[in-house]
Design a protein around this motif. Structure first.
Motif, PDB file in Angstrom:
ATOM      1  N   GLN A  82       0.829  -1.206   0.000  1.00  0.00           N
ATOM      2  CA  GLN A  82       0.000   0.000   0.000  1.00  0.00           C
ATOM      3  C   GLN A  82       0.868   1.263   0.000  1.00  0.00           C
ATOM      4  OE1 GLN A  82      -3.555  -0.512   0.487  1.00  0.00           O
ATOM      5  NE2 GLN A  82      -3.869   1.614  -0.030  1.00  0.00           N
ATOM      6  N   GLY A  83       0.712   2.117  -1.032  1.00  0.00           N
ATOM      7  CA  GLY A  83       1.443   3.374  -1.131  1.00  0.00           C
ATOM      8  C   GLY A  83       2.887   3.248  -1.600  1.00  0.00           C
ATOM      9  N   TYR A  84       3.355   2.031  -1.844  1.00  0.00           N
ATOM     10  CA  TYR A  84       4.766   1.791  -2.182  1.00  0.00           C
ATOM     11  C   TYR A  84       5.028   2.027  -3.669  1.00  0.00           C
ATOM     12  CZ  TYR A  84       9.192  -0.787  -2.508  1.00  0.00           C
ATOM     13  OH  TYR A  84      10.478  -1.159  -2.732  1.00  0.00           O
ATOM     14  N   THR A 113       1.645   1.290  -6.002  1.00  0.00           N
ATOM     15  CA  THR A 113       0.501   0.548  -5.478  1.00  0.00           C
ATOM     16  C   THR A 113      -0.445   1.492  -4.742  1.00  0.00           C
ATOM     17  OG1 THR A 113       1.959  -1.356  -5.152  1.00  0.00           O
ATOM     18  CG2 THR A 113      -0.195  -1.428  -4.065  1.00  0.00           C
ATOM     19  N   ARG A 114      -1.705   1.493  -5.187  1.00  0.00           N
ATOM     20  CA  ARG A 114      -2.733   2.310  -4.531  1.00  0.00           C
ATOM     21  C   ARG A 114      -3.543   1.496  -3.531  1.00  0.00           C
ATOM     22  NH1 ARG A 114      -3.631   2.796  -9.628  1.00  0.00           N
ATOM     23  NH2 ARG A 114      -5.775   2.072  -9.477  1.00  0.00           N
ATOM     24  N   TYR A 115      -3.697   0.189  -3.810  1.00  0.00           N
ATOM     25  CA  TYR A 115      -4.568  -0.643  -2.969  1.00  0.00           C
ATOM     26  C   TYR A 115      -4.019  -2.066  -2.968  1.00  0.00           C
ATOM     27  CZ  TYR A 115      -8.799  -3.179  -1.544  1.00  0.00           C
ATOM     28  OH  TYR A 115      -9.697  -4.000  -0.899  1.00  0.00           O
ATOM     29  N   LEU A 116      -3.974  -2.663  -1.783  1.00  0.00           N
ATOM     30  CA  LEU A 116      -3.535  -4.053  -1.650  1.00  0.00           C
ATOM     31  C   LEU A 116      -4.329  -4.689  -0.527  1.00  0.00           C
ATOM     32  CD1 LEU A 116      -1.273  -6.237  -2.378  1.00  0.00           C
ATOM     33  CD2 LEU A 116      -0.232  -5.482  -0.265  1.00  0.00           C
ATOM     34  N   TYR A 117      -4.908  -5.852  -0.817  1.00  0.00           N
ATOM     35  CA  TYR A 117      -5.679  -6.574   0.191  1.00  0.00           C
ATOM     36  C   TYR A 117      -5.492  -8.062  -0.048  1.00  0.00           C
ATOM     37  CZ  TYR A 117      -9.739  -7.816   3.119  1.00  0.00           C
ATOM     38  OH  TYR A 117     -10.564  -8.339   4.095  1.00  0.00           O
ATOM     39  N   THR A 118      -5.005  -8.798   0.956  1.00  0.00           N
ATOM     40  CA  THR A 118      -4.850 -10.244   0.858  1.00  0.00           C
ATOM     41  C   THR A 118      -5.706 -10.881   1.941  1.00  0.00           C
ATOM     42  OG1 THR A 118      -2.937 -10.363   2.347  1.00  0.00           O
ATOM     43  CG2 THR A 118      -2.473  -9.995   0.021  1.00  0.00           C
ATOM     44  N   TYR A 119      -6.476 -11.919   1.571  1.00  0.00           N
ATOM     45  CA  TYR A 119      -7.314 -12.582   2.561  1.00  0.00           C
ATOM     46  C   TYR A 119      -7.605 -14.017   2.130  1.00  0.00           C
ATOM     47  CZ  TYR A 119     -11.072 -11.279  -0.686  1.00  0.00           C
ATOM     48  OH  TYR A 119     -11.852 -11.114  -1.813  1.00  0.00           O
ATOM     49  N   PHE A 120      -7.973 -14.824   3.111  1.00  0.00           N
ATOM     50  CA  PHE A 120      -8.325 -16.226   2.890  1.00  0.00           C
ATOM     51  C   PHE A 120      -9.786 -16.395   3.265  1.00  0.00           C
ATOM     52  CE2 PHE A 120      -8.599 -20.713   4.114  1.00  0.00           C
ATOM     53  CZ  PHE A 120      -8.017 -21.303   3.007  1.00  0.00           C
ATOM     54  N   ARG A 121     -10.602 -16.866   2.283  1.00  0.00           N
ATOM     55  CA  ARG A 121     -12.024 -17.036   2.540  1.00  0.00           C
ATOM     56  C   ARG A 121     -12.536 -18.226   1.744  1.00  0.00           C
ATOM     57  NH1 ARG A 121     -14.952 -12.118   0.805  1.00  0.00           N
ATOM     58  NH2 ARG A 121     -14.003 -11.214   2.634  1.00  0.00           N
ATOM     59  N   LYS A 122     -13.330 -19.063   2.389  1.00  0.00           N
ATOM     60  CA  LYS A 122     -13.974 -20.219   1.761  1.00  0.00           C
ATOM     61  C   LYS A 122     -12.974 -21.092   0.993  1.00  0.00           C
ATOM     62  CE  LYS A 122     -18.466 -18.024   1.464  1.00  0.00           C
ATOM     63  NZ  LYS A 122     -19.556 -17.559   0.611  1.00  0.00           N
TER      64      LYS A 122
END
Length: 139
Positions: free
Chosen positions: A79-81, A100-109
């Motif tokens: 983010q911001g890098y 990078t403007r937006y970064l999101y990592t997640y674990f679902r289902k």
């Protein structure tokens, strides 16, 4: 190493506002070490990078895409890098800047989701607004 399937959705919007989207699917392997996740797969002719091994490395705050083979490139997202890199082919070297403007990592289902939005520059010239959604799921 466990086998996984990888789906990559990418969208680029050029400076004229025109958007192009692609979807690529691969099979590869995944492992976890010290809180960091690694996925490895071979690029194919569809990607234009046949003969290149790609490694994705991520944690909660950072994603790194490393390519080795017919193309050598390391691209880092946080983010911001602003990441300066050199995209190397057998014929030329292209200086790139990734903001990078937006970064999101997640674990679902049962799936990992890596969401990245960034601006890509060729040297100092904006190339386009990019969005990546990478999904990694065990086989």
């Amino acid at each position: 190493m466990k086998p996984v399937k990888i789906r990559i959705f990418s969208m680029i919007k050029d400076e004229m506002g025109e958007a192009q989207t692609t979807e690529q699917r691969y099979e590869g392997t995944m492992t976890e070490r010290s809180g960091k996740y690694y996925v490895m797969y071979q690029e194919d002719a569809q990607s234009g990078l046949e003969g290149t091994k790609t490694t994705l490395k991520w944690d909660q705050n950072r994603v790194i895409i490393m390519r080795n083979g017919t193309v050598d490139h390391r691209q880092e997202f946080a983010q911001g890098y602003k990441d300066k890199s050199l995209y190397q082919t057998p014929y030329l070297k292209i200086p790139l800047l990734t903001h990078t403007r937006y970064l999101y990592t997640y674990f679902r289902k049962g799936k990992w989701h890596l969401e990245i939005e960034y601006t890509l520059y060729h040297g100092e010239t904006p190339y386009g607004e990019m969005k990546l959604l990478i999904e990694v799921e065990g086989l």
